[in-house]
Design a protein around this motif. Structure first.
Motif, PDB file in Angstrom:
ATOM      1  N   VAL A  53      27.737  -6.543  32.785  1.00  8.11           N
ATOM      2  CA  VAL A  53      27.384  -7.843  32.247  1.00  8.11           C
ATOM      3  C   VAL A  53      26.394  -8.460  33.225  1.00  8.11           C
ATOM      4  O   VAL A  53      26.730  -8.730  34.381  1.00  8.11           O
ATOM      5  CB  VAL A  53      28.625  -8.742  32.090  1.00  8.11           C
ATOM      6  CG1 VAL A  53      28.225 -10.111  31.594  1.00  8.11           C
ATOM      7  CG2 VAL A  53      29.612  -8.092  31.149  1.00  8.11           C
ATOM      8  N   VAL A  54      25.178  -8.640  32.764  1.00  4.91           N
ATOM      9  CA  VAL A  54      24.127  -9.180  33.618  1.00  4.91           C
ATOM     10  C   VAL A  54      24.029 -10.682  33.366  1.00  4.91           C
ATOM     11  O   VAL A  54      23.779 -11.112  32.232  1.00  4.91           O
ATOM     12  CB  VAL A  54      22.772  -8.498  33.325  1.00  4.91           C
ATOM     13  CG1 VAL A  54      21.688  -9.065  34.210  1.00  4.91           C
ATOM     14  CG2 VAL A  54      22.899  -6.999  33.501  1.00  4.91           C
ATOM     15  N   ILE A 125      33.669  -4.040  41.596  1.00  5.57           N
ATOM     16  CA  ILE A 125      33.439  -5.256  42.372  1.00  5.57           C
ATOM     17  C   ILE A 125      32.046  -5.198  42.994  1.00  5.57           C
ATOM     18  O   ILE A 125      31.703  -4.230  43.668  1.00  5.57           O
ATOM     19  CB  ILE A 125      34.510  -5.425  43.468  1.00  5.57           C
ATOM     20  CG1 ILE A 125      35.920  -5.371  42.866  1.00  5.57           C
ATOM     21  CG2 ILE A 125      34.294  -6.714  44.241  1.00  5.57           C
ATOM     22  CD1 ILE A 125      36.227  -6.462  41.888  1.00  5.57           C
ATOM     23  N   ASN A 126      31.285  -6.255  42.785  1.00  3.21           N
ATOM     24  CA  ASN A 126      29.972  -6.376  43.393  1.00  3.21           C
ATOM     25  C   ASN A 126      30.153  -6.728  44.865  1.00  3.21           C
ATOM     26  O   ASN A 126      30.817  -7.703  45.201  1.00  3.21           O
ATOM     27  CB  ASN A 126      29.162  -7.459  42.676  1.00  3.21           C
ATOM     28  CG  ASN A 126      27.732  -7.509  43.124  1.00  3.21           C
ATOM     29  OD1 ASN A 126      27.403  -7.138  44.252  1.00  3.21           O
ATOM     30  ND2 ASN A 126      26.872  -7.972  42.242  1.00  3.21           N
ATOM     31  N   ARG A 127      29.555  -5.953  45.758  1.00  6.57           N
ATOM     32  CA  ARG A 127      29.753  -6.179  47.197  1.00  6.57           C
ATOM     33  C   ARG A 127      29.094  -7.454  47.685  1.00  6.57           C
ATOM     34  O   ARG A 127      29.561  -8.070  48.634  1.00  6.57           O
ATOM     35  CB  ARG A 127      29.226  -4.984  47.976  1.00  6.57           C
ATOM     36  CG  ARG A 127      30.055  -3.765  47.758  1.00  6.57           C
ATOM     37  CD  ARG A 127      29.573  -2.633  48.598  1.00  6.57           C
ATOM     38  NE  ARG A 127      30.386  -1.456  48.318  1.00  6.57           N
ATOM     39  CZ  ARG A 127      30.033  -0.244  48.610  1.00  6.57           C
ATOM     40  NH1 ARG A 127      28.896  -0.014  49.215  1.00  6.57           N
ATOM     41  NH2 ARG A 127      30.833   0.764  48.319  1.00  6.57           N
ATOM     42  N   ARG A 128      28.000  -7.850  47.048  1.00  3.99           N
ATOM     43  CA  ARG A 128      27.319  -9.065  47.496  1.00  3.99           C
ATOM     44  C   ARG A 128      28.081 -10.321  47.099  1.00  3.99           C
ATOM     45  O   ARG A 128      28.252 -11.231  47.904  1.00  3.99           O
ATOM     46  CB  ARG A 128      25.904  -9.122  46.922  1.00  3.99           C
ATOM     47  CG  ARG A 128      24.947  -8.195  47.649  1.00  3.99           C
ATOM     48  CD  ARG A 128      23.541  -8.349  47.134  1.00  3.99           C
ATOM     49  NE  ARG A 128      23.441  -7.644  45.861  1.00  3.99           N
ATOM     50  CZ  ARG A 128      22.839  -8.102  44.784  1.00  3.99           C
ATOM     51  NH1 ARG A 128      22.260  -9.267  44.790  1.00  3.99           N
ATOM     52  NH2 ARG A 128      22.805  -7.390  43.677  1.00  3.99           N
ATOM     53  N   THR A 129      28.524 -10.389  45.855  1.00  7.83           N
ATOM     54  CA  THR A 129      29.166 -11.609  45.375  1.00  7.83           C
ATOM     55  C   THR A 129      30.685 -11.558  45.458  1.00  7.83           C
ATOM     56  O   THR A 129      31.327 -12.592  45.482  1.00  7.83           O
ATOM     57  CB  THR A 129      28.766 -11.883  43.908  1.00  7.83           C
ATOM     58  OG1 THR A 129      29.244 -10.802  43.094  1.00  7.83           O
ATOM     59  CG2 THR A 129      27.260 -12.017  43.775  1.00  7.83           C
ATOM     60  N   SER A 134      30.902  -5.690  36.293  1.00  7.01           N
ATOM     61  CA  SER A 134      30.861  -4.538  35.406  1.00  7.01           C
ATOM     62  C   SER A 134      32.224  -3.848  35.447  1.00  7.01           C
ATOM     63  O   SER A 134      33.045  -4.140  36.315  1.00  7.01           O
ATOM     64  CB  SER A 134      29.746  -3.571  35.813  1.00  7.01           C
ATOM     65  OG  SER A 134      29.925  -3.145  37.130  1.00  7.01           O
ATOM     66  N   PHE A 135      32.428  -2.938  34.511  1.00  2.90           N
ATOM     67  CA  PHE A 135      33.678  -2.197  34.521  1.00  2.90           C
ATOM     68  C   PHE A 135      33.479  -0.845  33.863  1.00  2.90           C
ATOM     69  O   PHE A 135      32.572  -0.651  33.046  1.00  2.90           O
ATOM     70  CB  PHE A 135      34.824  -2.976  33.861  1.00  2.90           C
ATOM     71  CG  PHE A 135      34.598  -3.350  32.425  1.00  2.90           C
ATOM     72  CD1 PHE A 135      35.068  -2.557  31.406  1.00  2.90           C
ATOM     73  CD2 PHE A 135      33.931  -4.516  32.100  1.00  2.90           C
ATOM     74  CE1 PHE A 135      34.878  -2.902  30.084  1.00  2.90           C
ATOM     75  CE2 PHE A 135      33.731  -4.870  30.781  1.00  2.90           C
ATOM     76  CZ  PHE A 135      34.208  -4.062  29.773  1.00  2.90           C
TER      77      PHE A 135
END
Length: 150
Positions: A53-54, A125-129, A134-135
């Motif tokens: 999901v962008v 899990i996005n490392r930056r945020t 996404s999954f």
């Protein structure tokens, strides 16, 4: 083993040689049992898909967003839609999944089996945020081509 005695590697080798059948026989029996059990299990193939999901990248002062949900809420809504009983029921009948189970079980039980055993949803899990944006959806089935199509 005696308390206070220092054992050398030669002592350990001598102990292993003295007890070799106690070590070797259970190991061989365990290996044979694992071989028999693994040969009787059905082959299982797994296909997976990444859904991302962008979020909107253009500031809302330039373009008004049509989606008002947060990314986490959108992921949750997509997961609920994918795992809904009606969607899974349609997928089972359209793809002719689990034909033997459908003959002897009610369709709702087959849907529950598919939801609990065959489909796994894993967030990425996005490392930056630190948020899940996404999954992965993973589906396991006994036929390779069917698993890929689903």
């Amino acid at each position: 083993m005696l308390p206070g005695k220092q054992y050398t590697p030669a002592d350990y080798v001598a102990m292993a040689l003295r007890w070799k059948w106690v070590i070797l026989v259970p190991g061989l029996i365990g290996a044979y049992a694992a071989l028999v059990v693994s040969s009787r299990l059905p082959d299982t193939f797994e296909s997976d898909m990444l859904i991302q999901v962008v979020p909107q990248r253009i500031p809302s002062s330039f373009v008004q967003s049509t989606v008002t949900m947060r990314t986490v809420d959108r992921l949750s809504a997509l997961t609920e839609q994918i795992m809904s009983p009606t969607e899974l029921q349609r997928l089972i009948t359209d793809m002719n999944l689990y034909p033997t189970e459908r003959e002897r079980l009610p369709l709702q039980d087959v849907v529950d089996y598919m939801r609990l055993q065959a489909i796994k949803i894993e967030p990425v899990i996005n490392r930056r945020t630190g948020d899940a944006d996404s999954f992965y959806i993973r589906f396991s089935y006994t036929d390779r081509a069917t698993a890929r199509r689903v």
